[in-house]
Design a protein around this motif. Structure first.
Motif, PDB file in Angstrom:
ATOM      1  N   THR A 102      23.130   0.310  20.556  1.00 51.79           N
ATOM      2  CA  THR A 102      24.446   0.808  21.586  1.00 51.79           C
ATOM      3  C   THR A 102      25.939   0.389  21.152  1.00 51.79           C
ATOM      4  N   GLY A 103      25.819  -0.372  20.169  1.00 50.86           N
ATOM      5  CA  GLY A 103      27.471  -0.881  19.728  1.00 50.86           C
ATOM      6  C   GLY A 103      28.154   0.714  18.868  1.00 50.86           C
ATOM      7  N   ALA A 104      26.494   0.499  18.350  1.00 50.62           N
ATOM      8  CA  ALA A 104      26.665   1.878  16.938  1.00 50.62           C
ATOM      9  C   ALA A 104      27.358   3.437  17.607  1.00 50.62           C
ATOM     10  N   VAL A 105      26.550   3.047  18.761  1.00 50.80           N
ATOM     11  CA  VAL A 105      26.646   4.729  19.295  1.00 50.80           C
ATOM     12  C   VAL A 105      27.413   5.061  20.603  1.00 50.80           C
ATOM     13  N   GLY A 106      28.185   3.833  20.834  1.00 53.96           N
ATOM     14  CA  GLY A 106      29.304   3.698  21.361  1.00 53.96           C
ATOM     15  C   GLY A 106      30.606   4.404  20.244  1.00 53.96           C
ATOM     16  N   LEU A 107      30.738   3.586  19.426  1.00 52.56           N
ATOM     17  CA  LEU A 107      32.108   3.202  18.449  1.00 52.56           C
ATOM     18  C   LEU A 107      31.681   5.038  17.313  1.00 52.56           C
ATOM     19  N   GLY A 108      30.223   5.370  17.138  1.00 53.31           N
ATOM     20  CA  GLY A 108      30.407   7.349  17.187  1.00 53.31           C
ATOM     21  C   GLY A 108      31.148   8.024  18.134  1.00 53.31           C
ATOM     22  N   VAL A 109      30.668   7.803  19.407  1.00 54.40           N
ATOM     23  CA  VAL A 109      30.488   8.611  20.393  1.00 54.40           C
ATOM     24  C   VAL A 109      32.689   7.888  20.496  1.00 54.40           C
ATOM     25  N   ALA A 110      33.286   7.483  20.110  1.00 52.63           N
ATOM     26  CA  ALA A 110      34.090   7.282  20.236  1.00 52.63           C
ATOM     27  C   ALA A 110      35.235   7.831  19.191  1.00 52.63           C
ATOM     28  N   GLY A 111      34.621   7.590  18.393  1.00 45.75           N
ATOM     29  CA  GLY A 111      34.897   8.201  16.537  1.00 45.75           C
ATOM     30  C   GLY A 111      34.825   9.771  16.602  1.00 45.75           C
ATOM     31  N   ALA A 112      33.792  10.909  17.530  1.00 46.15           N
ATOM     32  CA  ALA A 112      33.698  12.001  17.723  1.00 46.15           C
ATOM     33  C   ALA A 112      35.054  12.781  18.585  1.00 46.15           C
ATOM     34  N   ALA A 113      35.381  12.025  19.482  1.00 46.62           N
ATOM     35  CA  ALA A 113      36.437  11.984  20.115  1.00 46.62           C
ATOM     36  C   ALA A 113      37.965  11.894  19.802  1.00 46.62           C
TER      37      ALA A 113
END
Length: 250
Positions: A102-113
């Motif tokens: 979950t943490g990895a996905v959250g960081l990935g979504v934030a990075g995509a933005a």
């Protein structure tokens, strides 16, 4: 000859970096420290090839891969058959796996933005790789040498590059292919080491040389070369990655 650890009558450790089971030592073993650093090195290598290198973006990418690989992937793998023989409760392993992913996905979504929405494709693939490989989904079709090479070698390098500027160019693809092959070599070496340490209970035999001398064939003789190569590479890759990123950021 029985597979015993250092002649003390104890079962051989499941990995050269594994500590005696129990307490905090189980969590150290679960992290697979040498291999986690090795695979994080691919992220650094990929990022170091980008036209411009941002330390902030690299740090976020490394954290995401640590959560996804160092924590989630290893916890999910330990849930399936306890290959490391830890005593960590199943509920805790499940929590580590879910929390890390979950943490990895959250960081990935934030990075995509911030970088590019195409980064979400990398996030989706990474999540799929974690679950498919470690939970052996689809009857274990993803639990193969080549899937390991792609998911834990080529993918981190390519993601590290893309996260820097939101694009992929041929140097990144070439480096990712090289990292995938290094990861494949790791998998081939470690497969034999794991078999000897975790499933073989006895080795008997001898080697006769041309000059007539004989050498005992035991587990240490069989482990020596592949495990020495793994130990060396697990140090060499982080050093290579450190040198590359230092040259770019210095």
């Amino acid at each position: 000859m029985s597979l015993r650890d250092r002649g003390r009558g104890e079962p051989a450790r499941p990995a050269f970096y594994a500590l005696a089971p129990g307490g905090w030592r189980d969590y150290w073993t679960l992290l697979h420290p040498p291999y986690t650093l090795w695979h994080l090195s691919y992220v650094v290598i990929g990022a170091s090839l980008a036209p411009a290198v941002s330390g902030e973006r690299l740090g976020a990418t490394l954290l995401a891969f640590f959560l996804a690989v160092g924590l989630a992937a290893h916890a999910l793998d330990e849930l399936s058959g306890r290959p490391l023989r830890t005593r960590i409760p199943a509920a805790v392993l499940g929590g580590i796996g879910a929390g890390g992913l979950t943490g990895a996905v959250g960081l990935g979504v934030a990075g995509a933005a911030r970088v590019s929405w195409w980064l979400l494709a990398f996030v989706a693939f990474g999540a799929l790789a974690d679950l498919a490989y470690n939970l052996e989904l689809a009857g274990g079709r993803f639990h193969t040498d080549w899937w390991f090479a792609l998911a834990w070698g080529g993918f981190p390098a390519l993601t590290g590059y893309f996260a820097q500027g939101g694009a992929v160019r041929w140097p990144a693809a070439a480096a990712a292919a090289g990292c995938a092959l290094l990861s494949l070599a790791q998998r081939r070496l470690s497969a034999e080491v794991r078999r000897l340490r975790r499933t073989v209970v006895a080795v008997e035999g001898r080697v006769v040389l041309r000059d007539g001398t004989e050498q005992e064939l035991d587990e240490r003789a069989l482990l020596r070369a592949p495990e020495a190569a793994l130990r060396i590479l697990s140090v060499a890759m982080p050093l290579l990655a450190t040198g590359l990123v230092a040259a770019r950021l210095g």
